[in-house]
Design an enzyme around this catalytic site. Structure first.
Site, PDB file in Angstrom:
ATOM      1  N   GLU A 122      -4.184  14.261  -1.620  1.00 25.87           N
ATOM      2  CA  GLU A 122      -3.986  13.128  -2.552  1.00 25.87           C
ATOM      3  C   GLU A 122      -2.888  12.862  -2.742  1.00 25.87           C
ATOM      4  O   GLU A 122      -2.459  11.798  -3.249  1.00 25.87           O
ATOM      5  CB  GLU A 122      -4.999  13.460  -3.996  1.00 25.87           C
ATOM      6  CG  GLU A 122      -6.645  13.768  -3.478  1.00 25.87           C
ATOM      7  CD  GLU A 122      -7.391  12.695  -2.691  1.00 25.87           C
ATOM      8  OE1 GLU A 122      -6.678  11.493  -2.654  1.00 25.87           O
ATOM      9  OE2 GLU A 122      -8.212  12.824  -1.850  1.00 25.87           O
ATOM     10  N   GLU A 175     -11.949   3.101  -6.101  1.00 27.13           N
ATOM     11  CA  GLU A 175     -11.744   2.888  -4.949  1.00 27.13           C
ATOM     12  C   GLU A 175     -13.362   2.884  -4.140  1.00 27.13           C
ATOM     13  O   GLU A 175     -14.047   3.828  -4.506  1.00 27.13           O
ATOM     14  CB  GLU A 175     -11.088   3.764  -3.970  1.00 27.13           C
ATOM     15  CG  GLU A 175     -10.967   3.393  -2.512  1.00 27.13           C
ATOM     16  CD  GLU A 175     -10.090   4.292  -1.785  1.00 27.13           C
ATOM     17  OE1 GLU A 175      -9.600   5.408  -2.203  1.00 27.13           O
ATOM     18  OE2 GLU A 175      -9.727   3.751  -0.321  1.00 27.13           O
ATOM     19  N   MET A 203      -9.757  11.492  -5.389  1.00 23.04           N
ATOM     20  CA  MET A 203      -8.976  10.030  -5.436  1.00 23.04           C
ATOM     21  C   MET A 203      -7.788  10.051  -6.268  1.00 23.04           C
ATOM     22  O   MET A 203      -7.322  10.582  -6.927  1.00 23.04           O
ATOM     23  CB  MET A 203     -10.185   9.242  -6.405  1.00 23.04           C
ATOM     24  CG  MET A 203      -9.592   7.885  -6.307  1.00 23.04           C
ATOM     25  SD  MET A 203      -9.695   6.920  -4.830  1.00 23.04           S
ATOM     26  CE  MET A 203      -8.324   5.928  -5.195  1.00 23.04           C
ATOM     27  N   GLU A 204      -6.808   9.280  -5.109  1.00 23.15           N
ATOM     28  CA  GLU A 204      -5.495   9.392  -5.492  1.00 23.15           C
ATOM     29  C   GLU A 204      -5.200   8.388  -6.551  1.00 23.15           C
ATOM     30  O   GLU A 204      -3.576   8.021  -6.198  1.00 23.15           O
ATOM     31  CB  GLU A 204      -4.730   9.119  -4.050  1.00 23.15           C
ATOM     32  CG  GLU A 204      -4.955   7.507  -3.506  1.00 23.15           C
ATOM     33  CD  GLU A 204      -6.095   7.185  -2.583  1.00 23.15           C
ATOM     34  OE1 GLU A 204      -6.942   8.192  -2.668  1.00 23.15           O
ATOM     35  OE2 GLU A 204      -6.104   6.388  -1.828  1.00 23.15           O
ATOM     36  N   ASN A 205      -5.806   7.872  -7.629  1.00 18.60           N
ATOM     37  CA  ASN A 205      -5.207   7.268  -8.560  1.00 18.60           C
ATOM     38  C   ASN A 205      -3.692   7.641  -9.032  1.00 18.60           C
ATOM     39  O   ASN A 205      -3.416   8.711  -9.043  1.00 18.60           O
ATOM     40  CB  ASN A 205      -6.031   7.363  -9.707  1.00 18.60           C
ATOM     41  CG  ASN A 205      -7.523   7.525  -9.361  1.00 18.60           C
ATOM     42  OD1 ASN A 205      -7.983   6.540  -8.701  1.00 18.60           O
ATOM     43  ND2 ASN A 205      -7.903   8.474  -9.720  1.00 18.60           N
TER      44      ASN A 205
HETATM   45  N1  ARG Z   1      -9.274   7.427  -1.063  1.00 15.36           N
HETATM   46  C1  ARG Z   1     -10.146   8.781  -1.374  1.00 15.36           C
HETATM   47  C2  ARG Z   1      -9.534   9.834  -0.319  1.00 15.36           C
HETATM   48  O1  ARG Z   1      -9.355   9.548   0.783  1.00 15.36           O
HETATM   49  C3  ARG Z   1     -11.435   8.545  -1.040  1.00 15.36           C
HETATM   50  C4  ARG Z   1     -12.061   7.501  -1.805  1.00 15.36           C
HETATM   51  C5  ARG Z   1     -13.442   7.437  -1.528  1.00 15.36           C
HETATM   52  N2  ARG Z   1     -14.428   6.246  -2.126  1.00 15.36           N
HETATM   53  C6  ARG Z   1     -15.417   5.524  -1.661  1.00 15.36           C
HETATM   54  N3  ARG Z   1     -16.186   4.786  -2.186  1.00 15.36           N
HETATM   55  N4  ARG Z   1     -16.017   6.054  -0.746  1.00 15.36           N
HETATM   56  O2  ARG Z   1      -9.260  10.719  -0.903  1.00 15.36           O
HETATM   57 ZN    ZN Z   2      -7.395   9.717   1.607  1.00 21.42          ZN
END
Ligand code: ARG
Ligand code: ZN
Length: 877
Positions: free
Chosen positions: A299, A122, A264-266
């Site tokens: 997450e 992401e 990161m929520e993969n």
């Molecule tokens: N989705 C993740 C979270 O909220 C954060 C990902 C951040 N990625 C980035 N490229 N800034 O926990």
């Molecule tokens: Zn998040």
């Protein structure tokens, strides 16, 4: 290149299946992908447009369609795309690329952290792994095979469930993972390494048994219990509060040392910055424990708010982030003290998000455009986004909100949707109309809410007049009125809440209510008010606005002592302190002698004497507003004055209250065995706040106590608090001894060394910059590790305001040099480091010129990343 929300179009093709094989080697990885591609017939009927796949920093080895290899004349490749012309509406596309994870210092895509391979996709990292439709509205079923040398990489992980494994010749082995849930590429993850496993299980509400796994490097094995416990509590909480059950058979967390963000929520395989997983009482503070709990929950909650229902495009980022931040803060509030939790959240929002809203990077919760999406993982999207969803919760009530989220998850399961879809589900489930409310998503800036009250004794009415406005922000000169929920009560002379009856109501309805202010100017009149009331407004910070009411200092003292709402008691004491500090800054600038308003002492003395109060709450109330918040509130911040006056007031308070503080400190410093319970955390919080004050007393009585606490503490919270007090004191000998003792003892614990760096970087005595430069040479420091950069350079620029803003410009020059040094290595982190320089409008002309000169020097550099370019160019407008 700027991308606009208004240009959104569906993709030309879909990818129903994604089969990946990773062949991992020490100095490269081969990535074979096999995609089932279908024309998006809704968009194109029979015509076959070119297929444009995203890809960056890839070495393309082969392309085949339906098993026919393409000649290099059959496709075009440039720095960002692979373009080819399909001959049918549905086909298999096979692509092989070679990548260099070892050289990937940007920590985006597939990279190496220490001895392990891991991914961060992401927002747009997957395109650094293979050519793909790297956009969140393309959802695909993934199967992933990982092949690596068994000795160095015994653990091979990806999303979903392991379905097959085996050995290859030459000591290599493989595992195949299958994720049954279609997902966008940004949720893809892979890990390979020599990791140890901490295992547990959770039984879901429907009775399914989930295998819970935390993977860490072997030396961290003892530091996972809190994360595991937090995970289980999160899973239970999401079932109970949102009706959300986990959906795969396995849930995995992996901790890595080099990570740009928190975690990161993969899908099924969350990857975490080790700072958000590891916690042991010997090495982590209570604050760090809380952070682990919150991030693990965050997450995990994404599994529904983010993964099952995802974002259509990156302008909708707050759809998942705002909602999920609200969910994790509701969870933390339920696990800890709700009021203290809210105080911490609001303090953070006001010092940081408000500053963002007032600066050159201000943007709406749903931005209209961006150059680099990584720059929009902001406090506005996350924290203000959460405030926006919280207001919807406030307006609908808990039950109506839950009906709305049930409909949202039900209606959009498996889809990639927009913020409008989210609000629509809340509307449909409740028969509500949030048309005007949605301005919170499209208008940037922090609204001002000026309130006045008028008591009419003859008519026995009390009227509240609300006037709202919102300052201009980049690209938005005019703002329309927003819906501002104001939770409030009216207090009588005893501090009791009075019955509330609006002029058009038949009878009084309760003593607390939520007024929805919707007009630029709006009057609410309460009837049957038999004495002059004192209003308690915006309880719990029910809207992210800057509210003013012409309270006298005596009113604030009264509210600080008597408001039945705990949050507003804190708010009153904060506002009193802010007013006093601001006044003293002016007096100091005029060269007149300082005198402390005794009312602040009076409030603090009452707090110290009241043994019925939650110690954590007392600690919050004893904390003066931060320098950063005082800067945010100022039009032109006199940073030297703010720093001087705030320190002066702290010392005055300490001296005046020393006699009251000692017995309380001693009672709290009871040498009982360490406990992580909320009550014990609250006691440590107050005890260490008191220690901070006592160390300021010229009596010097606290020095021995502080050194003893440093040496004898049975937990890191107490030890660190003592170290902070010593480092910020002028007891140079004890300070040096403590710092070197600490470094010696914890040198092999990177997360503890991060604390050691940031305590020194944030210490406000002169010479800080030189100290930071020396510390950059310390063996534990590295420009390749984001946590180190944050804890040393970030802490200096964001927490050591008086040194960073040194009038000679040395702090600015240092930061600009570090940004230029870091940009070629890690543009995301380089761009984040810019934040303090973007705030130049807050400072005097001389400093403005120095800050802008550094920004200009940065933008003149060659080969700037889009990340840094976007922030700098917008800041110089
Ligand atoms: N989705 C993740 C979270 O909220 C954060 C990902 C951040 N990625 C980035 N490229 N800034 O926990
Ligand atoms: Zn998040």
């Amino acid at each position: 290149k700027t991308i606009y929300l208004k240009d959104y179009e569906q993709p030309d093709y879909w990818i129903s299946e994604t089969h990946l094989t990773f062949d991992l080697h020490d100095d490269h990885a081969l990535v074979h992908s096999r995609l089932s591609v279908q024309l998006n017939a809704d968009k194109h009927g029979q015509a076959l447009p070119a297929l444009m796949l995203d890809g960056q920093n890839l070495e393309l080895l082969s392309v085949a369609i339906d098993d026919e290899a393409l000649a290099s004349s059959d496709y075009q490749v440039d720095a960002n795309t692979l373009r080819l012309q399909p001959a049918s509406a549905s086909f298999d596309l096979a692509i092989t690329t070679r990548i260099k994870p070892r050289d990937n210092t940007a920590l985006e895509g597939l990279y190496q952290s220490g001895a392990m391979f891991c991914t961060q996709c992401e927002a747009e990292g997957f395109r650094k792994i293979t050519y793909y439709l790297d956009r969140p509205d393309v959802m695909s079923r993934f199967t992933t095979t990982v092949i690596a040398e068994r000795g160095d990489y015994p653990v091979l992980l990806s999303n979903g469930n392991p379905v097959a494994s085996g050995d290859h010749e030459g000591g290599r082995h493989w595992v195949t993972w299958e994720d049954p849930f279609p997902k966008p590429a940004y949720l893809f993850a892979l890990v390979a390494g020599d990791l140890c496993l901490i295992q547990d299980s959770f039984t879901t509400m429907s009775g399914r048994e989930i295998d819970l796994r935390i993977y860490v490097e072997p030396e961290n094995r003892e530091q996972c219990a809190h994360a595991m416990d937090s995970l289980k509590r999160s899973m239970r909480w999401d079932e109970e509060v949102y009706g959300r059950e986990y959906d795969l058979d396995i849930f995995m967390i992996v901790a890595v040392n080099d990570f740009n963000m928190g975690a990161m929520e993969n899908k099924g395989l969350n990857i975490f910055n080790s700072s958000c997983v590891l916690a042991h009482a010997d090495t982590a503070t209570d604050l760090a424990f809380q952070r682990v709990e919150a991030v693990v929950a965050h997450e995990y909650f994404h599994n529904w708010s983010g993964n099952r229902v995802t974002c259509r495009d990156w302008f909708q980022l707050s759809l998942k982030e705002g909602f999920t931040v609200l969910r994790d803060s509701q969870f933390s509030a339920d696990m800890n003290s709700e009021t203290v939790n809210r105080i911490e959240g609001v303090t953070f929002l006001r010092a940081n998000q408000f500053a963002e809203d007032a600066g050159p990077m201000a943007h709406p919760v749903r931005p209209d455009s961006f150059i680099e999406i990584s720059n929009f993982y902001t406090l506005t999207v996350y924290e203000k986004g959460a405030e926006v969803v919280r207001m919807l919760h406030t307006l609908l009530g808990a039950e109506g909100f839950r009906k709305g989220t049930d409909l949202y998850f039900d209606r959009h399961d498996g889809q990639a949707v927009t913020c409008d879809d989210f609000v629509k589900a809340l509307e449909d489930a409740n028969g509500a109309d949030f048309t005007q409310f949605k301005r919170w998503y499209s208008q940037a800036g922090t609204p001002r809410l000026a309130v006045e009250g008028r008591y009419d004794a003859a008519a026995a009415t009390f009227s509240l007049l609300f006037r709202q406005s919102c300052p201009p922000t980049p690209g938005q000169s005019e703002k329309k009125p927003q819906v501002i929920p104001v939770r409030m009560a009216l207090l009588d002379a005893q501090g009791l809440e009075m019955p509330l009856q609006l002029a058009d109501e038949a009878q009084a309805q309760g003593t607390e209510r939520v007024l929805a202010v919707t007009e630029a100017e709006q009057l609410f009149t309460f009837t049957g008010i038999s004495e002059q009331p004192l209003p308690s407004l915006l309880r719990g910070f029910s809207a992210p606005v800057k509210m003013t009411y012409p309270y006298s200092r005596d009113d604030r003292v009264f509210l600080a002592k008597h408001d039945p709402d705990g949050f507003n008691r804190w708010e009153a004491s904060q506002a009193l302190a802010v007013e006093i500090l601001q006044g003293l800054v002016g007096i100091h600038r005029a060269g007149r002698p300082l005198m402390l308003d005794q009312r602040l002492l009076d409030v603090y003395r009452t707090l110290l004497a009241d043994s019925t109060l939650d110690p954590a709450m007392v600690a919050e109330m004893l904390r003066l507003p931060s320098e950063a918040y005082l800067v945010e509130l100022a039009d032109v911040a006199d940073i030297d004055g703010i720093h001087y006056v705030r320190d002066w007031v702290r010392q005055e308070l300490a001296v005046a209250l020393e006699a009251e503080m000692w017995p309380l400190y001693q009672a709290l410093n009871d040498q009982v065995p360490y406990s992580p319970s909320a009550a014990a955390v609250a006691r440590r919080s107050l005890k260490n706040t008191l220690l901070g004050y006592l160390m300021l007393c010229p009596s010097g009585k606290a020095l021995d106590v502080c050194v003893r606490q440093f040496v004898e503490a049975n937990n890191m919270t107490d030890r660190q608090a003592a170290l902070v007090a010593l480092v910020n004191s002028s007891y140079d000998e004890q300070k040096r001894a403590a710092l070197s003792d600490f470094a010696e003892r914890w040198q092999s614990y990177p997360l503890v060394m991060d604390q050691w760096f940031s305590i020194q970087a944030a210490a406000s005595q002169p010479g800080a910059l030189q100290r930071v430069q020396e510390l950059m040479q310390h063996p534990a420091f590295s420009m390749r590790n984001p946590n180190k950069i944050r804890s040393l350079i970030g802490a200096f620029a964001n927490q050591n305001l008086v040194n960073f803003h040194s009038a000679d410009g040395s702090g600015y020059r240092f930061l600009a040099d570090r940004i230029l040094q870091l940009d070629p290595l890690n543009p995301q982190i380089a761009a984040r480091l810019l934040t303090p320089l973007t705030r130049w409008r807050k400072y005097d002309e001389a400093r403005q010129a120095l800050m802008k000169a550094e920004l200009s020097r940065i933008i003149a550099a060659e080969n700037l990343s889009p990340d840094v370019y976007e922030v700098v160019s917008k800041s110089l407008v």
